[in-house]
Write a protein that holds these residues in place. Structure first.
Motif, PDB file in Angstrom:
ATOM      1  N   MET A   1       0.866  -1.224  -0.062  1.00 52.88           N
ATOM      2  CA  MET A   1      -0.010   0.234  -0.076  1.00 52.88           C
ATOM      3  C   MET A   1       0.932   1.315   0.080  1.00 52.88           C
ATOM      4  O   MET A   1       1.906   1.318   0.591  1.00 52.88           O
ATOM      5  CB  MET A   1      -0.795  -0.142   1.210  1.00 52.88           C
ATOM      6  N   LEU A   2       0.556   2.410  -0.777  1.00 44.99           N
ATOM      7  CA  LEU A   2       1.060   3.573  -0.934  1.00 44.99           C
ATOM      8  C   LEU A   2       1.141   4.219   0.385  1.00 44.99           C
ATOM      9  O   LEU A   2      -0.184   4.589   1.065  1.00 44.99           O
ATOM     10  CB  LEU A   2       0.732   4.333  -1.979  1.00 44.99           C
ATOM     11  N   MET A   3       2.104   4.853   1.122  1.00 41.89           N
ATOM     12  CA  MET A   3       2.174   5.773   2.015  1.00 41.89           C
ATOM     13  C   MET A   3       3.527   6.337   2.212  1.00 41.89           C
ATOM     14  O   MET A   3       4.419   5.754   1.742  1.00 41.89           O
ATOM     15  CB  MET A   3       1.715   5.111   3.404  1.00 41.89           C
ATOM     16  N   PRO A   4       3.446   7.583   2.579  1.00 45.02           N
ATOM     17  CA  PRO A   4       4.712   8.205   2.929  1.00 45.02           C
ATOM     18  C   PRO A   4       5.846   7.492   3.792  1.00 45.02           C
ATOM     19  O   PRO A   4       5.186   7.119   4.937  1.00 45.02           O
ATOM     20  CB  PRO A   4       4.435   9.659   3.454  1.00 45.02           C
ATOM     21  N   LYS A   5       7.111   7.300   3.577  1.00 44.55           N
ATOM     22  CA  LYS A   5       8.112   6.907   4.544  1.00 44.55           C
ATOM     23  C   LYS A   5       8.004   7.630   5.752  1.00 44.55           C
ATOM     24  O   LYS A   5       7.956   7.249   6.889  1.00 44.55           O
ATOM     25  CB  LYS A   5       9.346   6.682   3.993  1.00 44.55           C
ATOM     26  N   LYS A   6       8.312   8.921   5.502  1.00 45.38           N
ATOM     27  CA  LYS A   6       8.321  10.043   6.876  1.00 45.38           C
ATOM     28  C   LYS A   6       7.463  11.124   6.502  1.00 45.38           C
ATOM     29  O   LYS A   6       7.343  11.734   5.619  1.00 45.38           O
ATOM     30  CB  LYS A   6       9.809  10.328   6.853  1.00 45.38           C
ATOM     31  N   THR A   7       6.719  11.654   7.839  1.00 45.60           N
ATOM     32  CA  THR A   7       5.829  12.867   7.613  1.00 45.60           C
ATOM     33  C   THR A   7       6.466  13.938   8.469  1.00 45.60           C
ATOM     34  O   THR A   7       6.980  13.417   9.609  1.00 45.60           O
ATOM     35  CB  THR A   7       4.638  12.724   7.692  1.00 45.60           C
ATOM     36  N   LYS A   8       6.312  15.199   8.533  1.00 41.65           N
ATOM     37  CA  LYS A   8       6.682  16.251   9.360  1.00 41.65           C
ATOM     38  C   LYS A   8       5.626  15.955  10.525  1.00 41.65           C
ATOM     39  O   LYS A   8       6.198  16.247  11.713  1.00 41.65           O
ATOM     40  CB  LYS A   8       6.534  17.664   8.476  1.00 41.65           C
ATOM     41  N   TYR A   9       4.348  15.763  10.308  1.00 43.54           N
ATOM     42  CA  TYR A   9       3.360  15.938  11.350  1.00 43.54           C
ATOM     43  C   TYR A   9       2.772  14.468  11.118  1.00 43.54           C
ATOM     44  O   TYR A   9       2.313  14.036  10.129  1.00 43.54           O
ATOM     45  CB  TYR A   9       2.447  17.132  11.297  1.00 43.54           C
ATOM     46  N   ARG A  10       2.245  13.856  12.463  1.00 43.65           N
ATOM     47  CA  ARG A  10       1.537  12.549  12.307  1.00 43.65           C
ATOM     48  C   ARG A  10       0.185  12.740  11.784  1.00 43.65           C
ATOM     49  O   ARG A  10      -0.448  12.230  10.921  1.00 43.65           O
ATOM     50  CB  ARG A  10       1.390  12.246  13.695  1.00 43.65           C
ATOM     51  N   LYS A  11      -0.464  13.991  11.940  1.00 40.36           N
ATOM     52  CA  LYS A  11      -1.990  14.176  11.766  1.00 40.36           C
ATOM     53  C   LYS A  11      -2.020  15.519  11.127  1.00 40.36           C
ATOM     54  O   LYS A  11      -1.307  16.516  11.400  1.00 40.36           O
ATOM     55  CB  LYS A  11      -2.852  14.272  13.056  1.00 40.36           C
ATOM     56  N   VAL A  12      -2.993  15.855  10.178  1.00 41.51           N
ATOM     57  CA  VAL A  12      -3.169  17.233   9.544  1.00 41.51           C
ATOM     58  C   VAL A  12      -4.728  17.394   9.617  1.00 41.51           C
ATOM     59  O   VAL A  12      -5.542  16.643   9.682  1.00 41.51           O
ATOM     60  CB  VAL A  12      -2.867  16.955   7.995  1.00 41.51           C
ATOM     61  N   GLN A  13      -4.892  18.754   9.441  1.00 40.15           N
ATOM     62  CA  GLN A  13      -6.329  19.212   9.363  1.00 40.15           C
ATOM     63  C   GLN A  13      -6.929  18.714   7.865  1.00 40.15           C
ATOM     64  O   GLN A  13      -6.198  18.576   6.930  1.00 40.15           O
ATOM     65  CB  GLN A  13      -6.391  20.642   9.485  1.00 40.15           C
ATOM     66  N   LYS A  14      -8.110  18.900   8.004  1.00 46.11           N
ATOM     67  CA  LYS A  14      -8.976  18.466   6.723  1.00 46.11           C
ATOM     68  C   LYS A  14      -8.631  19.275   5.496  1.00 46.11           C
ATOM     69  O   LYS A  14      -8.636  18.544   4.493  1.00 46.11           O
ATOM     70  CB  LYS A  14     -10.654  18.539   7.061  1.00 46.11           C
ATOM     71  N   GLY A  15      -8.855  20.578   5.617  1.00 44.90           N
ATOM     72  CA  GLY A  15      -8.544  21.366   4.399  1.00 44.90           C
ATOM     73  C   GLY A  15      -9.640  21.288   3.655  1.00 44.90           C
ATOM     74  O   GLY A  15     -10.823  20.798   3.605  1.00 44.90           O
ATOM     75  N   ALA A  36      -9.277  14.699 -13.566  1.00 38.31           N
ATOM     76  CA  ALA A  36     -10.608  14.694 -12.624  1.00 38.31           C
ATOM     77  C   ALA A  36     -11.336  15.808 -13.106  1.00 38.31           C
ATOM     78  O   ALA A  36     -10.931  16.907 -13.326  1.00 38.31           O
ATOM     79  CB  ALA A  36      -9.792  14.897 -11.316  1.00 38.31           C
ATOM     80  N   VAL A  37     -12.612  15.286 -12.802  1.00 40.17           N
ATOM     81  CA  VAL A  37     -13.683  16.635 -13.149  1.00 40.17           C
ATOM     82  C   VAL A  37     -14.372  17.106 -12.045  1.00 40.17           C
ATOM     83  O   VAL A  37     -15.134  18.163 -11.841  1.00 40.17           O
ATOM     84  CB  VAL A  37     -14.800  15.768 -14.000  1.00 40.17           C
ATOM     85  N   GLU A  38     -14.079  16.295 -10.612  1.00 42.27           N
ATOM     86  CA  GLU A  38     -14.652  16.784  -9.537  1.00 42.27           C
ATOM     87  C   GLU A  38     -13.522  16.460  -8.545  1.00 42.27           C
ATOM     88  O   GLU A  38     -12.822  15.505  -8.690  1.00 42.27           O
ATOM     89  CB  GLU A  38     -16.060  16.175  -9.171  1.00 42.27           C
ATOM     90  N   PRO A  39     -13.439  17.094  -7.347  1.00 38.93           N
ATOM     91  CA  PRO A  39     -12.696  17.068  -6.207  1.00 38.93           C
ATOM     92  C   PRO A  39     -13.115  15.932  -5.404  1.00 38.93           C
ATOM     93  O   PRO A  39     -14.043  15.447  -5.242  1.00 38.93           O
ATOM     94  CB  PRO A  39     -12.629  18.254  -5.377  1.00 38.93           C
ATOM     95  N   CYS A  40     -11.923  15.298  -4.687  1.00 36.53           N
ATOM     96  CA  CYS A  40     -12.114  14.176  -3.951  1.00 36.53           C
ATOM     97  C   CYS A  40     -10.838  13.625  -3.038  1.00 36.53           C
ATOM     98  O   CYS A  40      -9.776  14.304  -3.265  1.00 36.53           O
ATOM     99  CB  CYS A  40     -12.768  12.851  -4.641  1.00 36.53           C
ATOM    100  N   TRP A  41     -10.942  12.893  -1.984  1.00 33.35           N
ATOM    101  CA  TRP A  41      -9.864  12.252  -1.405  1.00 33.35           C
ATOM    102  C   TRP A  41      -9.676  10.926  -1.966  1.00 33.35           C
ATOM    103  O   TRP A  41     -10.717   9.952  -1.901  1.00 33.35           O
ATOM    104  CB  TRP A  41      -9.992  12.174   0.301  1.00 33.35           C
ATOM    105  N   MET A  42      -8.662  10.597  -2.865  1.00 35.99           N
ATOM    106  CA  MET A  42      -8.261   9.130  -3.380  1.00 35.99           C
ATOM    107  C   MET A  42      -7.654   8.240  -2.294  1.00 35.99           C
ATOM    108  O   MET A  42      -6.464   8.818  -2.110  1.00 35.99           O
ATOM    109  CB  MET A  42      -7.813   9.497  -4.577  1.00 35.99           C
ATOM    110  N   THR A  43      -8.184   7.503  -1.717  1.00 38.17           N
ATOM    111  CA  THR A  43      -7.618   6.548  -0.865  1.00 38.17           C
ATOM    112  C   THR A  43      -6.296   5.754  -1.426  1.00 38.17           C
ATOM    113  O   THR A  43      -6.446   5.558  -2.213  1.00 38.17           O
ATOM    114  CB  THR A  43      -8.603   5.529  -0.181  1.00 38.17           C
ATOM    115  N   ALA A  44      -5.404   5.254  -0.626  1.00 38.22           N
ATOM    116  CA  ALA A  44      -4.271   4.519  -0.969  1.00 38.22           C
ATOM    117  C   ALA A  44      -5.005   3.096  -1.806  1.00 38.22           C
ATOM    118  O   ALA A  44      -4.229   2.744  -2.730  1.00 38.22           O
ATOM    119  CB  ALA A  44      -3.444   3.981  -0.109  1.00 38.22           C
ATOM    120  N   GLN A  45      -5.993   2.659  -1.127  1.00 40.48           N
ATOM    121  CA  GLN A  45      -6.636   1.538  -1.749  1.00 40.48           C
ATOM    122  C   GLN A  45      -6.948   1.681  -3.191  1.00 40.48           C
ATOM    123  O   GLN A  45      -6.814   0.566  -4.018  1.00 40.48           O
ATOM    124  CB  GLN A  45      -7.565   0.773  -0.821  1.00 40.48           C
ATOM    125  N   GLN A  46      -7.802   2.661  -3.448  1.00 47.32           N
ATOM    126  CA  GLN A  46      -8.308   3.065  -4.608  1.00 47.32           C
ATOM    127  C   GLN A  46      -7.286   3.154  -5.711  1.00 47.32           C
ATOM    128  O   GLN A  46      -7.200   2.868  -6.699  1.00 47.32           O
ATOM    129  CB  GLN A  46      -9.201   4.188  -4.749  1.00 47.32           C
TER     130      GLN A  46
END
Length: 149
Positions: A1-15, A36-46
């Motif tokens: 599954m895709l995910m970053p190796k390292k992030t600056k912050y563990r949790k982020v705001q929604k935005g 993309a024609v519309e906005p979304c959050w595309m999950t790593a599984q998708q």
């Protein structure tokens, strides 16, 4: 599954996902792409499901490039938990996809095969997409605005 190796912050705001995509609005690595024609959050599984479908469909004929990466941690509080006591744990990773962004690109195929392959990839995604060719990626921001002027 895709995910970053390292992030600056563990949790982020929604935005917010208003407006057009800031980058990746033109085809850079292939000949055909999905926009993309519309906005979304595309999950790593998708994204992974789309990647598997493209790699199996292409076999050794052409190549593909993914232009999205899930770098936003999405949190969720456990079921039957009272409000308060901080933000929940990271549940999954998502990529923020705004309107006009090129999601993936394919090269080394004829148009009909590429259209069929990218149409199959669209079924794995939670948004409406548009098939685009290199040089014809112009995204209509608002049809109503151009009609008024």
């Amino acid at each position: 599954m895709l995910m970053p190796k390292k992030t600056k912050y563990r949790k982020v705001q929604k935005g917010r996902m208003r407006g057009l995509s800031k980058g990746a609005r033109t085809i850079a690595f292939g000949e055909y792409g999905l926009q993309a024609v519309e906005p979304c959050w595309m999950t790593a599984q998708q994204i992974e499901a789309m990647r598997v479908l493209l790699s199996r469909g292409l076999k050794k004929e052409g190549s593909f490039t993914l232009r999205v990466f899930p770098d936003k941690p999405i949190t969720k509080k456990p079921a039957e938990t009272r409000m308060g006591k901080g933000k929940g744990n990271v549940e999954y990773w998502a990529a923020v996809v705004k309107r006009g962004r090129i999601i993936c690109e394919v090269s080394g195929l004829d148009e009909q095969t590429a259209r069929k392959l990218l149409n199959g990839a669209t079924y794995k995604l939670p948004i409406k997409t548009k098939f685009v060719q290199k040089g014809q990626e112009q995204f209509q921001q608002n049809v109503e605005k151009s009609a008024i002027v």
